[in-house]
Design an enzyme around this catalytic site. Structure first.
Site, PDB file in Angstrom:
ATOM      1  N   SER A   1     -31.070 -46.636  12.371  1.00 18.45           N
ATOM      2  CA  SER A   1     -30.705 -46.441  11.300  1.00 18.45           C
ATOM      3  C   SER A   1     -31.503 -45.207  10.272  1.00 18.45           C
ATOM      4  CB  SER A   1     -30.698 -47.813  10.277  1.00 18.45           C
ATOM      5  OG  SER A   1     -30.254 -47.663   9.108  1.00 18.45           O
TER       6      SER A   1
ATOM      7  N   HIS B   1     -27.168 -41.828   4.436  1.00 19.94           N
ATOM      8  CA  HIS B   1     -27.431 -42.918   5.215  1.00 19.94           C
ATOM      9  C   HIS B   1     -26.657 -42.647   6.543  1.00 19.94           C
ATOM     10  CE1 HIS B   1     -25.256 -46.616   6.710  1.00 19.94           C
ATOM     11  NE2 HIS B   1     -26.565 -46.701   6.753  1.00 19.94           N
TER      12      HIS B   1
ATOM     13  N   ARG C   1     -25.048 -48.446  16.359  1.00 18.05           N
ATOM     14  CA  ARG C   1     -25.399 -49.705  16.911  1.00 18.05           C
ATOM     15  C   ARG C   1     -24.631 -50.160  17.958  1.00 18.05           C
ATOM     16  NH1 ARG C   1     -23.346 -50.135  11.924  1.00 18.05           N
ATOM     17  NH2 ARG C   1     -21.311 -51.264  11.591  1.00 18.05           N
TER      18      ARG C   1
ATOM     19  N   HIS D   1     -17.354 -34.051   4.735  1.00 14.94           N
ATOM     20  CA  HIS D   1     -16.229 -34.409   5.505  1.00 14.94           C
ATOM     21  C   HIS D   1     -15.693 -33.740   6.412  1.00 14.94           C
ATOM     22  CE1 HIS D   1     -15.595 -38.142   3.257  1.00 14.94           C
ATOM     23  NE2 HIS D   1     -16.062 -37.819   2.111  1.00 14.94           N
TER      24      HIS D   1
ATOM     25  N   ARG E   1     -37.216 -58.516  11.021  1.00 12.23           N
ATOM     26  CA  ARG E   1     -38.521 -58.031  10.424  1.00 12.23           C
ATOM     27  C   ARG E   1     -38.035 -57.307   8.763  1.00 12.23           C
ATOM     28  NH1 ARG E   1     -41.645 -53.015  10.376  1.00 12.23           N
ATOM     29  NH2 ARG E   1     -44.147 -53.468  10.328  1.00 12.23           N
TER      30      ARG E   1
END
Length: 303
Positions: A96, A110, A114, A149, A264
């Protein structure tokens, strides 16, 4: 988690490499500061490497985190879409990145990619991918929005004409702050629970998103990093960062998953901006540059 599939090491290798490449690329904008390196272990299984750059000339804070965590019972946030997997053992592996620039004319960005596996006893693992990237400008420019985009559309193209429209819409719907009735930014791509294709194609799409982030973001940083600004722009940036905090703490699946799985906290909350302000009843002056933002927080076709 024992009995991982043969796919997990291949994904882990890519994600570790991606973290290094993201940090190296972002560091090219800085001359005085570099990413720190914080390797950590999760007592109940797994660990990660959190890298944070602080107080740069271009990036006030940039965080790039890698984690590989596992456990015996899948957290609720990860089994909402797959209730049949509730209680399964699991593995989550991801990268991330969240970038909070200093200059208000450079958007916040951002990206997350995953990989999940879940397994019931004496059964084959069930795997899926998720991720995407989105852009949060404070003083938006059409040129930047179109570029962002266009990169997203083009990286989706080899996987089918329907992929970009589907994941763009999902992004618009996901990064929406319901209690404010506004989007967090101008969107991009968001996908989850991806296993409809075979593994190699799903993994290729994950890599396309991970690799495409820099193509989408770095030209915008280069274009805006030296734009002059004053206290007014800085104060508006800090105010709008508050929306980022609200979304991440109230709605974001990754934040909820991390906290529910005993992750964490320092690494999970790395995404939050280093400085932010709140102001009761704020409303931008009609016709001002700050008021323009509202029109960009409505879903539209940028390509």
């Amino acid at each position: 988690m024992t009995g991982m599939s043969d796919h997990a090491p291949e994904v882990e290798s890519y994600l570790r490499s991606l973290q290094d490449r993201l940090c190296a690329a972002l560091e090219t904008f800085e001359t005085e500061v570099r990413f720190g390196d914080d390797v950590w272990a999760r007592p109940s299984g797994g660990g990660g490497r959190t890298r944070v750059l602080k107080n740069g000339a271009v990036f006030e804070q940039a965080g790039v985190g890698y984690s590989k965590v596992f456990g015996d019972t899948l957290p609720p946030s990860a089994s909402v879409q797959r209730p049949q997997l509730a209680g399964c053992s699991w593995l989550a592996n991801g990268v991330s990145v969240v970038v909070h620039p200093r200059n208000p004319y450079v958007p916040t960005a951002h990206m997350n990619v995953r990989f999940f596996e879940a397994r019931k006893p004496d059964a084959e693992p069930v795997w899926w991918f998720g991720g995407g990237f989105d852009l949060t400008p404070f003083y938006p420019f059409d040129e930047d929005c179109v570029h962002w985009h266009t990169v997203a559309r083009d990286l989706c193209a080899p996987f089918g004409d329907e992929v970009y429209p589907k994941y763009k819409q999902w992004c618009d719907e996901y990064f929406f702050i319901k209690h404010r009735n506004e989007a967090r930014g101008i969107g991009g791509l968001f996908f989850d629970d991806l296993n409809a294709w075979d593994f190699s194609e799903c993994f290729a799409f994950l890599r396309a998103v991970g690799d495409g982030f820099l193509d989408a973001y770095l030209p915008i940083v280069e274009r805006r990093k030296n734009a002059p600004y004053g206290e007014r722009e800085r104060e508006f940036q800090l105010y709008r960062r508050g929306r980022y905090v609200e979304f991440n703490l109230v709605y974001d699946r990754g934040t909820l998953f991390g906290l529910q799985s005993g992750g964490r906290a320092e690494s999970i909350l790395m995404s939050l901006p280093p400085r932010v302000r709140y102001e009761y009843g704020y409303a931008p002056e009609a016709g001002s540059a700050e008021a323009r933002l509202a029109e960009y927080l409505k879903s539209r076709n940028w390509t």
